[in-house]
Scaffold this motif. Structure first.
Motif, PDB file in Angstrom:
ATOM      1  N   TYR A 192     -15.085 -38.719  88.845  1.00 56.59           N
ATOM      2  CA  TYR A 192     -14.732 -39.275  90.424  1.00 56.59           C
ATOM      3  C   TYR A 192     -13.273 -39.970  90.320  1.00 56.59           C
ATOM      4  N   ALA A 193     -13.595 -40.903  89.333  1.00 56.94           N
ATOM      5  CA  ALA A 193     -12.219 -41.975  89.382  1.00 56.94           C
ATOM      6  C   ALA A 193     -10.937 -41.116  88.981  1.00 56.94           C
ATOM      7  N   LEU A 194     -11.158 -40.079  88.055  1.00 50.61           N
ATOM      8  CA  LEU A 194      -9.786 -39.447  87.825  1.00 50.61           C
ATOM      9  C   LEU A 194      -9.525 -38.427  88.815  1.00 50.61           C
ATOM     10  N   ASN A 195     -10.098 -38.007  89.596  1.00 47.23           N
ATOM     11  CA  ASN A 195     -10.045 -37.055  90.921  1.00 47.23           C
ATOM     12  C   ASN A 195      -9.293 -38.129  91.830  1.00 47.23           C
ATOM     13  N   ASN A 196      -9.828 -39.116  91.896  1.00 46.44           N
ATOM     14  CA  ASN A 196      -9.522 -40.221  92.963  1.00 46.44           C
ATOM     15  C   ASN A 196      -8.238 -40.817  92.761  1.00 46.44           C
ATOM     16  N   MET A 197      -7.749 -40.741  91.302  1.00 47.01           N
ATOM     17  CA  MET A 197      -6.416 -41.322  91.102  1.00 47.01           C
ATOM     18  C   MET A 197      -5.320 -40.141  91.561  1.00 47.01           C
ATOM     19  N   LEU A 198      -5.642 -39.165  91.789  1.00 49.60           N
ATOM     20  CA  LEU A 198      -4.640 -38.211  92.465  1.00 49.60           C
ATOM     21  C   LEU A 198      -4.320 -38.552  93.996  1.00 49.60           C
ATOM     22  N   GLY A 199      -5.405 -39.192  94.432  1.00 46.41           N
ATOM     23  CA  GLY A 199      -5.215 -39.830  96.041  1.00 46.41           C
ATOM     24  C   GLY A 199      -4.964 -38.790  97.218  1.00 46.41           C
ATOM     25  N   TYR A 506     -12.373 -45.220  77.411  1.00 47.97           N
ATOM     26  CA  TYR A 506     -10.823 -45.281  77.799  1.00 47.97           C
ATOM     27  C   TYR A 506     -10.900 -45.554  79.240  1.00 47.97           C
ATOM     28  N   PHE A 507     -11.779 -45.085  80.099  1.00 45.35           N
ATOM     29  CA  PHE A 507     -11.880 -44.747  81.343  1.00 45.35           C
ATOM     30  C   PHE A 507     -12.907 -45.944  81.963  1.00 45.35           C
ATOM     31  N   LEU A 508     -13.277 -46.789  81.212  1.00 46.26           N
ATOM     32  CA  LEU A 508     -14.350 -47.839  81.811  1.00 46.26           C
ATOM     33  C   LEU A 508     -13.816 -49.223  81.506  1.00 46.26           C
ATOM     34  N   ASP A 509     -14.252 -50.123  82.373  1.00 46.04           N
ATOM     35  CA  ASP A 509     -14.109 -51.419  82.448  1.00 46.04           C
ATOM     36  C   ASP A 509     -14.995 -52.231  81.492  1.00 46.04           C
ATOM     37  N   GLY A 510     -14.870 -53.455  81.315  1.00 47.44           N
ATOM     38  CA  GLY A 510     -15.570 -54.388  80.167  1.00 47.44           C
ATOM     39  C   GLY A 510     -17.061 -54.089  80.432  1.00 47.44           C
ATOM     40  N   LYS A 511     -17.406 -54.215  81.601  1.00 41.93           N
ATOM     41  CA  LYS A 511     -19.041 -54.400  81.977  1.00 41.93           C
ATOM     42  C   LYS A 511     -19.438 -53.040  81.585  1.00 41.93           C
ATOM     43  N   GLU A 512     -18.775 -52.207  82.297  1.00 43.68           N
ATOM     44  CA  GLU A 512     -19.285 -50.774  81.849  1.00 43.68           C
ATOM     45  C   GLU A 512     -19.346 -50.242  80.553  1.00 43.68           C
ATOM     46  N   ILE A 513     -18.411 -50.773  79.731  1.00 46.95           N
ATOM     47  CA  ILE A 513     -18.595 -50.216  78.127  1.00 46.95           C
ATOM     48  C   ILE A 513     -19.667 -51.053  77.610  1.00 46.95           C
TER      49      ILE A 513
END
Length: 918
Positions: A192-199, A506-513
């Motif tokens: 979702y995040a990668l698709n969302n980056m397309l805007g 690579y695609f996660l933040d610190g808490k998610e990692i």
């Protein structure tokens, strides 16, 4: 003394909901509650609420059943299991399997109903504790409990090739299934995040990531016309290639630390694009594995596909891991020579080489996190109670360095010098029942440590001044980096599964990692222990995994590797080449028109100008917005312009502020408001903060000076606090909705998996396709009635009829759209469109389902929908979600009654998932 009335769980949940409704009504100021206020004492949990059962606290780990034998295990070192007793299920004779030194519990007696034991260490040592006998099954011929879904045998056949009369294999299987659940959540969010980056608006219209897989090499992807693929597949690849190039052009991959090399060498640029394609394709492939039941297709096996695809994908994984290890290993001694020099001077009992190796272990491999307790918490307890001088402002500039050296000394104490003390501390913590008890244990241990390390800490503090550090920094170190050759890691040390998990970070933040890796480590560690017990001479049951799951034979190795991955993975800093894009997003989220040109951005922030003292605004935006992990999260999952619009909804902002602790609200109010009235009520303070967030504007910050003094510095600090509050509130809103959606992602994942399993045992399902109607599994199991293998529906006619009603209240189109909205996080994307219509905001559950139901009833622009969707009138009239609509949409999950109820009834939905600002 009068007997205290104890509320039943359902009554307590209802009371808690009523309390929330009252608070929400007060906050919203637009709804009058029709319920009486509950006494506060009845809705507040006790401070020392139990966190674990007395059985676990006393040391019992598990009770395993195999045919006519029962095996009782206790907690050993770390997460290891100690086989304690074998019990005959016929006459309850018991045989001790553990040695005197390894035994942790004493079995006092076993009968048909209960097992009685006592702890040998710590928790109520010697006191008898009762737990139920799992072999006591009234009316069942086998001593092994069957699962309520009726899928135990099919799961055993899928994972082990045959069925077993024990509960050991199925427990191992459940741990593997938990791995797939958490991967389903994180990979769905990444896609979702990668698709969302397309805007580009509604992702579900064209799921760019959904068409990526590891079937095709980069050459085929960039030139499908030269391949032997069908015309349809070529067209899909061309569409994906177009979106891929558009994503690269946005520079938003820079948010993940991915950056195209600044070079005229086209080969380097092409190599970068190839690596990015491989990363996205692997993510897409994992999603296919965990979101669709493809167990019959070898190339879709989650645990083996990476070894069966083109080698170019594995080369990219090697590159990513080696790049990270190289950045850590290169010049480690020189880069840490100040701390190493200080430690060599202080640690007289150690050889210098040994100190360097230990420090590498501490900094890079972070073995302190594998001790079973927190070194940081011990140090904090020591300084809070005894080390007041170390908190003096004179140490502010060197505090991080000072604390790191202190922590290292404590680490060495438990890792090398006093291993027994560390094991005793772990045992005490395990026996603790509450957080308060744990705090007391840490305090007692800190008191012991203070006498031992006081002089060392004083010595460290004496060296913490600029002159000493500067001199040590200039000094040469006569140590060769080769000292660490035996310690250093590289890509060849890891299996490709572990490398693949590292790539996901690579695609996660610190808490998610941290959450992802902690869960995976725990599950692989459990699997390792189950395999060890199954192979033991005492239990000795077959444990040959089928081809797709051979990876778990290496669970011990993978546990160790994932621990390394957890330690080397971190949220990456945004790439420098993406700064202009990030400045655009930052200014937009602060209220500037999102149509602003690049030239105007450069003009406002003086990006192209050079000179001293002219980049104050640029640096302020960089430090307080772009480098905020919460800002990055919002850009990944939302849209800067839409976030700004949602923030104008005071009702929603007040709801989020209501979840932030009062003490934190006090601090925010004091730091954000120019003339704070600290005597005003908390409600008034929250209202003022909500007003500030609603009216936030870039104009509020454009004159802030980075190098400010006096009043200007006070204004700058206030502006920083306001931005921090704004980003925090919007982060909490979005993050909690993502967390709510995750529960439904897991349900969809389980539905896909269970449908494939039921097809093996129910002939009526063989010709069915779940995609045609997601209700088909629940519907078929209800229709089978007494012939159903599903005990939830077979044994409870009342609940079965309720599920049938909900199935009939839905239709195939509605549930398909619901499934797609869950998979594409549509609620988060469409939040701005509908959140303003909600009458009362009192839970994230209610926000989620109202927005979801509005999305489901939305008319598509390209279709004519004459008939209204059921519940549409109620939804628009009441300005709140419709309970029966939720149940209808969740009817595909009706075959699993507990999950269906927990996902459909707000009072049962787990609010522990929600985040608050600590």
């Amino acid at each position: 003394m009068a007997k205290k009335n104890k509320m039943k769980p359902r009554e307590l949940r209802e009371a808690q909901k009523k309390a929330r409704q009252l608070k929400a009504a007060e906050i919203n100021n637009n709804a009058t509650p029709t319920i009486a206020a509950m006494p506060a004492a009845e809705v507040i949990a006790p401070a020392a609420e139990k966190k674990k059962s007395s059985v676990k606290a006393a040391g019992m780990k598990s009770i395993l059943v195999s045919k006519n034998k029962m095996y009782i295990t206790s907690f050993g070192k770390g997460n290891s299991a100690v086989l304690e007793y074998e019990v005959d299920n016929n006459d309850y004779n018991q045989t001790q399997l553990s040695s005197k030194n390894s035994s942790n519990i004493e079995l006092r007696g076993v009968n048909e109903v209960n097992i009685t034991f006592s702890s040998k260490h710590g928790f109520e040592s010697g006191v008898e504790i009762n737990t139920s006998n799992p072999t006591h099954r009234s009316g069942e011929s086998s001593s092994v409990r069957g699962d309520m879904l009726g899928l135990k045998s099919e799961l055993e056949k899928r994972f082990f090739g045959k069925t077993f009369d024990d509960n050991i294999h199925i427990q191992l299987i459940y741990n593997i299934l938990d791995i797939e659940k958490i991967l389903a959540v994180y990979v769905t969010n990444i896609v979702y995040a990668l698709n969302n980056m397309l805007g580009e608006g509604d992702e579900s219209n064209y799921d760019f990531m959904g068409y990526l897989s590891t079937f095709n090499t980069y050459k085929v992807f960039t030139n499908p016309n030269g391949s032997t693929l069908s015309d349809d597949k070529k067209e899909n690849i061309r569409k994906s290639l177009s979106k891929f190039n558009a994503l690269l052009k946005t520079k938003r991959l820079g948010y993940f630390g991915l950056e195209e090399p600044k070079t005229k060498d086209t080969r380097a640029s092409e190599a970068y694009k190839k690596r990015v394609y491989h990363m996205l394709a692997i993510v897409g492939q994992i999603r296919q594995c965990v979101f669709h039941d493809k167990s019959g297709a070898k190339r879709f096996d989650l645990y083996s596909f990476i070894n069966n695809i083109d080698p170019e994908y594995r080369e990219t994984l090697d590159y990513l891991v080696d790049e990270r290890f190289d950045s850590i290993n290169k010049g480690f001694i020189q880069g840490n020579k100040v701390n190493i020099s200080l430690l060599i001077d202080m640690m007289k009992g150690y050889e210098a080489d040994d100190i360097i190796r230990l420090y590498y272990d501490f900094i890079v491999l972070k073995s302190q996190k594998n001790l079973g307790f927190s070194i940081k918490k011990l140090r904090e307890k020591m300084l809070d109670e005894y080390g007041f001088r170390f908190k003096d402002k004179q140490y502010d500039s060197v505090r991080s360095k000072m604390y790191k050296i202190m922590d290292f000394l404590l680490f060495c104490n438990y890792y090398r010098n006093d291993v027994v003390a560390g094991e005793a501390l772990v045992r005490k913590l395990r026996f603790s029942m509450t957080d308060d008890e744990k705090e007391g244990i840490y305090a007692d241990e800190a008191a012991k440590l203070w006498g031992k390390f006081r002089n060392d800490f004083e010595n460290i503090a004496d060296h913490m001044n600029g002159d000493v550090i500067k001199e040590l920094g200039k000094a040469d170190m006569d140590f060769d980096e080769k000292i660490l050759d035996s310690e250093k890691k590289n890509a060849s040390d890891l299996l490709y599964f572990s490398k693949m998990i590292y790539m996901l970070t690579y695609f996660l933040d610190g808490k998610e990692i941290n959450d992802l890796l902690t869960t995976l480590i725990s599950k692989f560690d459990n699997i390792k222990e189950f395999l060890k017990i199954m192979k033991s001479s005492a239990v000795n049951v077959e444990c040959e995994l089928t081809v797709g799951y051979k990876l778990f034979n290496d669970s011990q190795r993978i546990t160790n590797e994932l621990f390394i991955v957890k330690n080397i993975a971190s949220m990456r800093k945004p790439a420098a080449s993406a700064k202009l894009t990030m400045f655009r997003d930052a200014l937009t989220i602060l209220g500037i028109d999102d149509k602003i040109t690049d030239d105007r951005i450069s003009e406002i922030l003086k990006l192209k100008e050079k000179g001293k003292g002219i980049h104050g605004l640029r640096n302020f935006i960089t430090n307080n917005v772009i480098e905020s992990s919460r800002f990055v999260y919002l850009i990944k999952y939302a849209n800067a312009q839409k976030i700004r619009e949602v923030a104008k909804n005071e009702k929603v902002v007040m709801f989020v502020l209501g979840g932030i602790p009062d003490t934190q609200i006090e601090r925010y109010y004091k730091s954000c408001v120019e003339f704070p009235d600290m005597n005003s009520s908390l409600e008034a303070k929250r209202s003022e903060l909500a007003r500030m967030i609603k009216n936030i504007s870039f104009d509020d910050f454009k004159n802030v000076k980075q190098q400010a003094k006096g009043r200007e510095n006070v204004a700058k600090e206030r502006a920083k606090a306001v931005i921090g509050l704004y980003l925090t509130v919007m982060y909490l809103l979005v993050k909690n909705l993502v967390n709510v959606n995750a529960r439904y992602v897991i349900a969809i994942h389980c539905l896909e998996r269970d449908f494939g399993l039921y097809k093996e045992i129910i002939p009526e399902l063989v010709s069915k396709n779940l995609k045609n109607d997601y209700r088909i599994l629940s519907q078929t199991l209800c229709e089978l009635c007494d012939k159903s293998p599903n005990l939830f529906l077979k044994k409870n006619e009342r609940l079965r009829k309720c599920v049938e009603v909900d199935i009939n209240n839905a239709d195939s189109v509605m549930t398909r759209k619901y499934r797609n909205c869950i998979a594409h996080l549509t609620v988060v994307r469409e939040l701005k469109e509908y959140i303003g219509d909600i009458r009362t905001v009192d839970s994230y559950f209610s926000i989620y389902h109202y927005v979801m139901q509005r999305c489901i009833t939305k008319r598509e622009d390209d279709t004519k929908q004459e008939e209204k969707i059921k519940y549409e009138d109620d939804l628009l009239k009441n300005h709140g979600y419709t309970k029966d609509f939720v149940k209808a949409l969740n009817s595909p999950f009706g075959y699993n009654i507990p999950r269906f109820k927990n996902l459909s009834i707000e009072q049962l939905f787990d609010r522990n998932e929600y985040l608050t600002e600590k």
